[in-house]
Design an enzyme around this catalytic site. Sequence first.
Site, PDB file in Angstrom:
ATOM      1  N   SER A   1       0.822  -1.213   0.000  1.00 34.75           N
ATOM      2  CA  SER A   1       0.000   0.000   0.000  1.00 34.75           C
ATOM      3  C   SER A   1       0.856   1.263   0.000  1.00 34.75           C
ATOM      4  CB  SER A   1      -0.859  -0.017   1.266  1.00 34.75           C
ATOM      5  OG  SER A   1      -1.366   1.266   1.539  1.00 34.75           O
TER       6      SER A   1
ATOM      7  N   GLU B   1       0.285   3.590   1.792  1.00 35.05           N
ATOM      8  CA  GLU B   1       0.394   3.998   3.206  1.00 35.05           C
ATOM      9  C   GLU B   1       1.762   3.633   3.780  1.00 35.05           C
ATOM     10  OE1 GLU B   1      -1.904   5.697   5.466  1.00 35.05           O
ATOM     11  OE2 GLU B   1      -2.375   6.309   3.434  1.00 35.05           O
TER      12      GLU B   1
ATOM     13  N   TYR C   1      -1.637   0.489  10.476  1.00 34.07           N
ATOM     14  CA  TYR C   1      -1.931  -0.133   9.171  1.00 34.07           C
ATOM     15  C   TYR C   1      -0.696  -0.054   8.260  1.00 34.07           C
ATOM     16  CZ  TYR C   1      -3.664  -0.833   4.478  1.00 34.07           C
ATOM     17  OH  TYR C   1      -3.808  -1.293   3.201  1.00 34.07           O
TER      18      TYR C   1
HETATM   19  O1  F7E Z   1      -8.892   8.247   3.650  1.00 37.50           O
HETATM   20  C1  F7E Z   1      -9.269  11.776   4.739  1.00 37.50           C
HETATM   21  C2  F7E Z   1      -8.399  10.862   5.579  1.00 37.50           C
HETATM   22  O2  F7E Z   1     -10.029   6.239   4.605  1.00 37.50           O
HETATM   23  C3  F7E Z   1      -8.390   9.098   2.645  1.00 37.50           C
HETATM   24  C4  F7E Z   1      -7.213   2.213   2.097  1.00 37.50           C
HETATM   25  O3  F7E Z   1      -7.684   1.472   0.999  1.00 37.50           O
HETATM   26  O4  F7E Z   1      -5.934   3.628   0.660  1.00 37.50           O
HETATM   27  C5  F7E Z   1      -6.910   3.642   1.683  1.00 37.50           C
HETATM   28  O5  F7E Z   1      -6.445   4.363   2.805  1.00 37.50           O
HETATM   29  C6  F7E Z   1      -8.092  10.464   3.217  1.00 37.50           C
HETATM   30  C7  F7E Z   1      -7.346  10.466   4.555  1.00 37.50           C
HETATM   31  O6  F7E Z   1      -8.338   5.984   2.726  1.00 37.50           O
HETATM   32  C8  F7E Z   1     -12.632  11.617   6.063  1.00 37.50           C
HETATM   33  O7  F7E Z   1      -7.894  11.562   6.718  1.00 37.50           O
HETATM   34  C9  F7E Z   1     -11.231  13.160   5.472  1.00 37.50           C
HETATM   35  O8  F7E Z   1      -6.342  11.452   4.510  1.00 37.50           O
HETATM   36  O9  F7E Z   1     -10.536   6.908   2.227  1.00 37.50           O
HETATM   37  P1  F7E Z   1      -9.540   6.814   3.326  1.00 37.50           P
HETATM   38  P2  F7E Z   1      -6.781   5.901   3.114  1.00 37.50           P
HETATM   39  O10 F7E Z   1      -6.546   6.124   4.541  1.00 37.50           O
HETATM   40  O11 F7E Z   1      -6.031   6.771   2.147  1.00 37.50           O
HETATM   41  C10 F7E Z   1      -4.674   3.005   1.001  1.00 37.50           C
HETATM   42  C11 F7E Z   1      -3.826   2.979  -0.242  1.00 37.50           C
HETATM   43  C12 F7E Z   1      -4.836   1.693   1.663  1.00 37.50           C
HETATM   44  O12 F7E Z   1      -3.999   0.811   1.516  1.00 37.50           O
HETATM   45  C13 F7E Z   1      -5.943   1.552   2.642  1.00 37.50           C
HETATM   46  O13 F7E Z   1      -6.243   0.196   2.901  1.00 37.50           O
HETATM   47  O14 F7E Z   1      -9.338  11.113   3.479  1.00 37.50           O
HETATM   48  N1  F7E Z   1     -10.625  11.959   5.264  1.00 37.50           N
HETATM   49  N2  F7E Z   1     -12.468  12.968   5.984  1.00 37.50           N
HETATM   50  C14 F7E Z   1     -11.473  10.991   5.613  1.00 37.50           C
HETATM   51  N3  F7E Z   1     -11.351   9.642   5.567  1.00 37.50           N
HETATM   52  C15 F7E Z   1     -12.408   8.894   5.969  1.00 37.50           C
HETATM   53  N4  F7E Z   1     -12.319   7.553   5.909  1.00 37.50           N
HETATM   54  N5  F7E Z   1     -13.567   9.481   6.446  1.00 37.50           N
HETATM   55  C16 F7E Z   1     -13.734  10.833   6.520  1.00 37.50           C
HETATM   56  O15 F7E Z   1     -14.779  11.329   6.927  1.00 37.50           O
END
Ligand code: F7E
Length: 328
Positions: free
Chosen positions: A129, A131, A153
């Site tokens: 990832s 991440e 993670y």
């Molecule tokens: O967050 C911001 C949050 O939860 C994206 C997974 O598939 O991709 C994914 O991880 C961004 C972050 O995905 C909200 O702070 C703002 O900066 O959609 P996400 P992620 O963390 O990027 C990677 C490549 C993986 O490997 C993972 O498994 O969005 N954000 N407001 C928010 N995020 C969430 N979830 N909810 C909010 O309300």
Amino acid sequence: MNRRKALITGINGQDGSYLAEFLLAKDYEVHGIVRRVALEDPEHRLDRILPIRSKLALHTGSLESLSSLYRIVRLVNPDECYHLAAQSFVGHSFEDEFSTLNTNINGTHNMLAAIRDAAPECRFYFAGSSEMFGRAEEVPQTERTRFHPRSAYGISKVAGFELTRNYREGYGLHASSGLFFNHESPRRAREFVTRKITSGVAAIVAGKQKELRLGNLEAYRDWGYAPDFVEAMWLMVNRKEPDDFVIATGETHSVREFAEMAFKIAGLNYLDHVAMDRALYRPAEVDQLRGDYEKARRQLGWRPKTSFESLVQLMVESDLRAAGIERT
Ligand code: F7E
């Protein structure tokens, strides 16, 4: 000729379900590992693979149990194994670091050990990832960029990546990792920000919700389309030599831009509906990710096919349709 056999962990996830369809279209015999509880509640826990379930062979096992994985690998004797199962929600990994690390690290280790012992010729794919880059020291990120994970993670994925590399170098397994940047689709779970936004837009258009609460709007991500990305897994596994590849679009957009575009597609202004909620910020944020997929383009012949605009559009339209809103 015998059909090639693929074994997928996380087969009911977004990527697992697209990969299963992709492999069935290539006439693979597709096997999946699911939890016992999934078979007891298929409507919910096998929802993404219900339409193809009769074409799949499902086996019950647990990532925590090496013996259950060993038994399945020995029984199936797969040609290819795609290890996609994980606790994949970064936000949750702050609430429960221990189970994220246990499931993701031991799960990968157990899968690798089972393959090494029961089917050493099987080719292995690990879902790495972006991440892992976390607070990246360079933009764009390549296969050579140093890892600086910012969550349990991310740490678990670095460990899985290193385990995979060590099984390749130490035991000669054909084991590859994809360094996948964010990839989305209408099958994304609603806890991830893209789907939270597009399902929120649909609920607002349907009059069921007025406001959408989001956290950090200034985080930038490289967002691709999941069906484009699963093809890269197969290309890696079917390459002569195992290796690691960044899979990304090369573009970065903020959460704010995603929200603005999603609301606009539905004829709304995001400023009228999005409320910022500090409680949704993460203790440690990954501010900006953008991947360089040049190595994959050169060596796998892979490139993304779906633009950011098309991705947002197809997700919004899918959620509008699901909410019963027909648009002309
Ligand atoms: O967050 C911001 C949050 O939860 C994206 C997974 O598939 O991709 C994914 O991880 C961004 C972050 O995905 C909200 O702070 C703002 O900066 O959609 P996400 P992620 O963390 O990027 C990677 C490549 C993986 O490997 C993972 O498994 O969005 N954000 N407001 C928010 N995020 C969430 N979830 N909810 C909010 O309300």
